[in-house]
Structures are given as C-alpha cells and as structure tokens.
Design an enzyme around this catalytic site. Structure first.
Site, PDB file in Angstrom:
ATOM      1  N   TRP A  83       0.841  -1.206   0.000  1.00  0.00           N
ATOM      2  CA  TRP A  83       0.000   0.000   0.000  1.00  0.00           C
ATOM      3  C   TRP A  83       0.880   1.262   0.000  1.00  0.00           C
ATOM      4  CZ3 TRP A  83      -0.165   3.906   3.698  1.00  0.00           C
ATOM      5  CH2 TRP A  83      -1.187   4.835   3.562  1.00  0.00           C
ATOM      6  N   HIS A  84       2.010   1.193   0.694  1.00  0.00           N
ATOM      7  CA  HIS A  84       2.888   2.361   0.775  1.00  0.00           C
ATOM      8  C   HIS A  84       3.506   2.694  -0.571  1.00  0.00           C
ATOM      9  CE1 HIS A  84       2.679   1.502   5.094  1.00  0.00           C
ATOM     10  NE2 HIS A  84       2.912   2.788   5.236  1.00  0.00           N
ATOM     11  N   GLY A  85       3.705   1.693  -1.389  1.00  0.00           N
ATOM     12  CA  GLY A  85       4.301   1.960  -2.696  1.00  0.00           C
ATOM     13  C   GLY A  85       4.679   0.662  -3.365  1.00  0.00           C
TER      14      GLY A  85
END
Lengths: 477, 369
Positions: free
Chosen positions: A324-326
């Site tokens: 989700w962060h990247g």
C-alpha cells in the site's frame, strides 16, 4: 498545498473565517467541498476530476448496494464491482510501472526480450488514502452498518475532507459521516484544542522532522560512501524523522479538523514506547492498521481459524500493507519482516501465556530494534541499498568487537553525527509527553497560559524551521 | 543546544491545559494576534545584522563597517564604495586597490560590498545595512568625506533584476534581503524588465512575509556568532571544469566590433532610481565600472552602457583592447567572467589606473537624478 507553507496559512484563515460565518450547515457543506477541491487542485487541478470520479463511484455504489436485497448476490456484486473499480484505479496509478518493470526484468533474466518500456504515470497525491476511505464507505454500507449517504455533497466532503485528504489519517465512514449529519455549533474549547494540536504538529514536522531530513537524506542518497557509524546515525535519524513527520502531519490534520468542528481519531499514540510489536501496531498509524484489520485481516479469516492460517493471514495483511505504501520490493520486505515478527510476537505470547517473561526494558529494546531495522528498507532507495546498509552494519559490528578488544578510542570526526538532534526530541516526547502518569502529575491548569503557549509555539516553529519546504513523507503514498 | 527551546515548547503544549477560566475563542484569537503583533513590532526594530547575524550579505557588511571604523582619520579622505557581484568578489581586491591609489598619491578608503550572485536589490540591501550599521553620526561624516559609489555593470543583472532569485528562493539568504522596502523596488524593476513570467507575484510577497516572520533564523540550531566577518574579496584558483580557455580566447579574438545593443535592459533604471533614493543623501558621486570579460556579448553590453551613460555619472571601463590582450592567458581566468590568481591582481591594477585617470571626473561630477 503543504501545511507548513504560507499559501496554506492564508487558505486556512479564509476557509475558517468563511466557514464559521456561513449561517448553517446547508451552506457550510458545499463550501467545504469547494475548499477541499481547491486544496487538492492547488497541487494539480487535473486530478480533481479523478477525485470527483471516486466520489461519484462511491455515491452510486452506496445507493445501489442499499437498494439491493440484503444478502442477495446482487448486493455483493455491486460491492465487488465498485471495490474492483477503485482498486483498479489505485493499481493503475500506483503499481502499473512496478509490475511492468518487474515482468520485464523477469523475462530479460530468462534470456527473453521485450519491446515495452515503463509508462509515464504521475501518482496523484494521497490517492491511497481517499481510495481506502471510499472502500471503507462501500464495504460498511454493504455490511449494513451504515445507511448509504443521500447527499453526494456530504459524501464528497467525507472523501475529500482537506485536512486528511493527502496524507491521512484514513477516516472510516462510520466515524465521519454521522458527524456531517449533526448540526455544527462553534465550540471554543474544541477550537482552541484544535489550535493546540496544530501547533504541536507544526513543531514536530517543521522543526524536528525537517531538521532530521536535512541530515538523513544525504546519508541515504549515498550509502556506499558512508561509514557504518554514519549509516547507523542516518537510520536512527530516519527512525525519528518518520515519526515526527507523520505524527506531526496527523496532529496538524486533526487540529485543522477540530478548528472546523470535526473530530478525527488519533493516528499515533507514542509508538516508540511500545514493548511488543502488537503494541506497536496499536500505536503506529492507527488508522491504517485499523483499516487493514477491518477490511483485510478479518475478511481473510482473522484469528478465528487454525493457527497456521492465522499466521498466513497476518503475513498477507502486512505484505499488502507494505505494498500500500508503494510499489517496490523494499516496501514488500518491510511488510514481510513486520508480518513475520508479528507472528513471532503472537507465538511468544502463546508460549508465555501472556505473562511477561522478559523485563519491560528488554522487551522494549527488542521491539524497537525490529522497528528500527524495518525502517531501513522503508527508507532506502533500492533493495541493493538496503542490503548494503545491513552489510555495513555487519562490518561495523565486527569493528566494534575490535574496538572493545583493542580499547581503541573513537575519533571525534566519527562522532560528528548530530546524535542529540535525534535523541533529545524523541526522548522528551516519549518519556514525558507519552507518560500518562507524568502528564497527570505535572499538569498545569491555566487557560491564559495555554493561549500564550500556542501562540509562542507557533512562532518558535517559524524561527526554528529550516527555510525551504520539505514535503511530508506520506504525501508520496 | 538551541533544540531545547522547541522541545520546551513541545512539552508546554502537552502539559499546560485549560484552567478554571472558560475557554473563549475570541480571547484566544486576540492573544494570538497580540503575540504576532508584538513579534512583528519587535522584528521591525531589529536590524538584519541581529536577525540573521551569519547571513552572507551581513557578514560582508560587518567586515566593511569594522574596517572603516578602525581606519583612523578616514573622514579626512574620500571614501570609495565598490558594489558588485561575483565579478567584483573574485576580481577586485579592495585592500590592494586602496594601497595602489595611495601609492599614486590618492589617499582614499576603499569599502567593498561584493557578493557572488547578488542582484541589484541584494546589493542595495547591503548598502542600506551599511548605513544602518555605521550610525547617523558617521553617515554625516561620509557625506563630507566625500563618498564615491562605484557600481558594477553586468548585463545579466540588468536583464533580469531578480537574477538567480528563482534558484535561491526560500533560502535564508533570499529571505534575509527581501525586506518590505526592497520588495516594492524589486517588484517594479522585475515588472519593467518584462521577465515577470519567470517568478510568480506570489513568491515575491511570500518572501516579504518569510522575512517579517524571520522564518528559519535559528534553523542552524546553534547560537549565532555575532560580529563574525567575511572579507569581500575571494581570490579564485584553478580553472572551472566546464571552461575551455582556448575556445573562449579564439572566440574573443575573432569577435569584431561589439554588436551594439539598441537600448539597455530596462531593469537597471529602477535600480538606479532606488540607489539614488537610498544613497543620494550620503553619496556625493556615482560611477559605474565594467570589469574585463572574455565574453563578447557581455562586453558588448558594457560598451552600450558606457555609450548611454546616465547624466552626472562617470564610467570606468570597459577595458581597452590592449588591456584585454595583456590579460589573455589561461592562468588569468577561472572562466570567461571571473579572473583567478594573477588575473585578479591585474584587474585590480587596471581598476586603480582607471580611477586615477578619471579621478577629477569622478570627484567633480555631483550625482543628481
């Protein structure tokens, strides 16, 4: 628009003055929606269309889900289609190039050749945050825990609420939408509390985090040229920076929401006081961990299944949380280590039958060591850099052995890293602000003094902040 | 250890809570506004040398103020003020210039206000700060001395009055010189230059606010060192990596008569007016100087400037072809504009010669608008 800049200051003053001067919520909601879009459009007006599309999808999905019979496949179908659509948008903007690049690498590794290259895709600010909120709304309506919002304006205000639009906290629909249904009155105490939180967040971000960024960024941009001690300092710096940056932003967001008369839940609760990883995740980025628990971990089966399956659920949840962060292997690694460490934590709890075996200080040290190590892949630019840093730590550890055996003094140049800049703010925040006992014992009651302190703290922030604008770390997510 | 101040503020925000007195938003806003007002009021009385004591411009000004005041009997001789950018900072040694002029029989005191990348308005800021620092009494003495102001001619700063501002924006240096009094003059010059698309209006006004709130004054987190000084002459050594002397020399030799500029860049006019407003009361004579350069385009501008010189001013340079030929040696140049090593010595000597030769013009022409 970044919270620590002059344009935001003017924007906030105008929005607050206009908002509270409007006669009723009937006018305030459309005004707030306009302000939200203006705020988002300031960064790149083209993406306001994307935000509008997300609001429209959520609105229609909510209505159709509610219209369908409870328990019918149609209801589930609408929910699935809407969530797939939203995740598709997120996937396109965030993960297309990662998968194309990884696939290309895989094919080329096996001797094949491909003609495509990665695409030029601009990542809209805060897309992960507002899409997760949209999913939260749709799933909650599907579960029947929330009535679909009749007014697209109110839903729009919820999804695009500017204080938390681009970097969270992720607000769950049942927490925020009911507030929009209530009549809003100006509450002076709430307003001042908002200003206090904003000032505190401003100090966290503009002074502590930005000063650490100035030290940390050069170290992580050239890890191969750094000594193990400097790399350790850089990692410790990031350990502090990410906390002050994100907790600071969250506090400012909550403060601004309070100024407008809304409540946002806390996103941080002194996470570096945690004595276990489970405890850490109850204190760090609370809104994301709650979202992952409610909309991923529990639907996967949570802990109401066999033990191995429970551990798989934890690891899958954390891996997806990392992703989700990247889109990068580093974030996957970060999520993976946290997932495995959480499983170990749960297993340890089972073995010890929840009785503390380790002294609290040892448990704290172990927990923070894991958290510290996990921040390395989170911050390093590439997987190679991550490995290099760990390799350097290994070398440094061996040298430390040498040092202890041969009693070699540390040269002053090697100690030049600004350790106090990292340690002092963290120590005072965790040990004093984070201690409920101390806060209650030393609490000083004075309304007038509080007013003055808020004003002075804002000025101190201005005087001490580094000139130039440093982005919030979580803007990129 | 200045980090303890924001830490104390952070702790105070957590530990002080509302008391018995009912919270009143109006009163809170009044206190907030009051604190900001008092801060801005105090700030308006503080000179830049106190707010940003380690600023690049401030350090240079301090050194010149100290130099002047240590110079016994300076009031009895003319004072020459050199104001310029990197060309002066690297090319002219003010102390050596002073000695050369004394040797020629001209007892003077040379003050040098040169800073690499300083546009017209940062130079004005240095001059204003200098007048503030020396105080009213010495200002009067300067007037009587008399005082000659020599301003460097450099096309890039005339073409774009906020040259390098975009690159420097939001740095302590840009925030320090962007005082409200500067803002209006630079705004007008910037509009007149026709290059107002390069920087937004908002950025300019934002800088005024950043300046007034002294943003980042303690950003080094160390106690500022007051009265620190920096000499305005920085001798360069070596050659710039991207500079190919042979090509530049060939281009210089092949360049025919300078292509004439139809008119000067309009940006310098507002600087000239602002300069007169600021310094007209103290400075008796104004002159311009154009330092030797290997770049034909810059030289052409210097020629054009000399040809359309404002009334009541004197021009030193541009250097003649013979002078330029004597400077044609790779060892003399860091790049096409900045001399190095022996080059700076030769340029300083050339300027001393120019001042000596045009002394009567300089001293007799009274500066008027």
């Amino acid at each position: 628009m970044i919270f620590t800049t002059i344009p935001f200051f003017f924007f906030l003053v105008i929005v607050l003055a206009s908002y509270w001067m409007l006669p009723s919520d009937r006018w305030r909601h459309p005004f707030l929606l306009f302000a939200n879009f203006f705020f988002y459009g300031w960064w790149d007006w083209r993406f306001t269309a994307l935000l509008a599309a997300i609001i429209l999808i959520s609105y229609l999905a909510g209505k159709w889900i509610e219209k369908a019979e409870p328990g019918s496949s149609c209801r589930k179908y609408f929910m699935m289609v809407a969530c797939t659509l939203l995740l598709g948008v997120l996937g396109y903007f965030k993960y297309t190039n990662f998968f194309l690049g990884s696939l290309r690498g895989l094919i080329e590794e096996t001797g094949g050749r491909v003609a495509w290259t990665t695409l030029k895709i601009i990542l809209p600010a805060g897309i992960s945050f507002y899409i997760f909120q949209a999913i939260s709304y749709i799933v909650t309506v599907y579960r029947g825990k929330l009535v679909a919002e009749r007014s697209i304006v109110k839903l729009g205000v919820y999804l695009s609420f500017f204080p938390h639009l681009v970097a969270g906290p992720i607000i769950h629909a049942p927490t925020f939408l009911p507030q929009l249904a209530q009549k809003r009155f100006f509450d002076a105490a709430f307003f001042v509390e908002g200003a206090r939180k904003f000032a505190l967040g401003f100090l966290y971000k503009a002074v502590f985090a930005d000063h650490l960024a100035a030290v940390v960024n050069p170290i992580f941009s050239t890890p191969s040229t750094q000594t193990p001690l400097t790399l350790f300092g850089g990692c410790l710096g990031f350990y502090g920076q990410i906390y002050f940056d994100f907790a600071g932003y969250s506090l400012m967001a909550i403060g601004v929401a309070n100024l407008l008369g809304y409540t946002l839940p806390d996103n941080f609760n002194f996470p570096y006081r945690a004595t276990s990883l489970v405890d850490f995740w109850h204190r760090w980025h609370i809104s994301l961990s709650t979202w992952l628990r409610d909309y991923l971990y529990i639907p996967l089966g949570g802990n109401r299944c066999s033990l191995p399956r429970n551990y798989v659920n934890i690891i899958v949840t954390m891996l997806l949380g990392g992703l989700w962060h990247g889109a990068s292997w580093n974030y996957l690694l970060w999520g993976g280590i946290h997932g495995v460490a959480l499983c170990c934590n749960h297993a340890w709890k089972k073995i010890s039958q929840s009785r503390p075996i380790l002294p609290k200080s040892v448990a704290w040290l172990l927990t923070q060591a894991v958290v510290f190590c996990c921040w390395i892949p989170f911050r390093a630019a590439t997987l190679q850099d991550t490995l290099l840093i760990f390799q350097q730590f290994g070398k440094g550890f061996l040298k430390l052995g040498d040092l202890l055996v041969n009693h070699m003094p540390l040269s002053p140049s090697k100690m030049a890293f600004p350790w106090l800049l990292v340690v002092l703010p963290l120590f005072f925040d965790m040990a004093f602000n984070g201690s409920q006992r101390l806060r209650e014992h030393w609490r000083f009651h004075s309304t007038m003094m509080l007013y003055g302190i808020i004003a002075v703290a804002l000025l101190v922030g201005l005087l001490f902040m580094p000139s130039g604008t440093v982005n919030f770390i979580y803007f990129q997510f | 250890m200045l980090i303890l101040i924001p830490i104390i503020a952070m702790l105070a925000l957590e530990f002080v809570v509302p008391g018995k007195k009912k919270v009143c938003a109006r009163f809170f806003l009044l206190v907030l506004g009051g604190v900001i007002f008092v801060f801005l009021l105090l700030r308006s009385f503080l000179p830049a040398s106190l707010v940003d004591p380690e600023g690049e411009a401030v350090l240079r000004v301090q050194s010149q103020v100290q130099y002047l005041l240590k110079h016994k009997g300076w009031q009895e001789h003319p004072v020459i003020i050199l104001v310029g950018s990197s060309a002066t900072q690297y090319g002219v040694n003010g102390r050596a210039l002073e000695q050369l002029l004394i040797q020629e029989g001209l007892p003077v005191t040379v003050l040098q206000f040169s800073l690499s990348g300083a546009n017209h308005f940062e130079r004005l800021f240095m001059l204003r700060l200098f007048l503030e620092e020396i105080g009213a009494e010495h200002r009067e003495e300067l007037k009587k001395a008399p005082t000659l102001l020599l301003s460097e001619v450099f096309d890039a700063y005339d073409e774009s009055p906020l040259y390098l501002f975009k690159k420097e924006a939001y740095t302590r240096r840009a925030i320090t010189w962007f005082e409200p009094t500067q803002a209006w003059a630079s705004y007008q010059a910037w509009r007149a230059s026709g290059r107002d698309k390069e920087i937004s209006y908002w950025t300019l006004w934002e800088h005024v606010l950043l300046n007034r709130f002294a943003v980042g004054s303690f950003s080094s987190l160390e106690l500022p060192k007051y009265n620190k000084q920096i000499e305005p002459f920085f001798p360069l050594t070596g050659t710039k990596k991207t500079f190919h002397y042979n090509e530049v020399e060939k281009e210089f030799r092949e360049a025919g008569p300078s292509p004439l500029f139809q008119q000067l860049y309009p940006g310098w006019k507002s600087y000239y007016q602002a300069l007169f407003q600021e310094m007209g009361g103290v400075v008796t004579s104004l002159g311009f100087y154009a330092l030797p350069t290997l770049e034909p385009q810059r030289r052409a501008y210097q020629d054009a400037f000399a040809a359309s010189l404002p009334a009541h001013t004197t021009m030193l340079g541009p250097a003649s072809r013979e002078v330029m030929n004597s400077l044609l040696d790779e060892k003399n140049w860091f790049d096409g504009v900045h001399p190095q090593g022996q080059g700076a010595v030769l340029v300083t000597r050339w300027l001393a010669q120019e001042i000596f030769e045009k002394w009567s013009d300089l001293i007799e022409t009274r500066w008027e608008l």
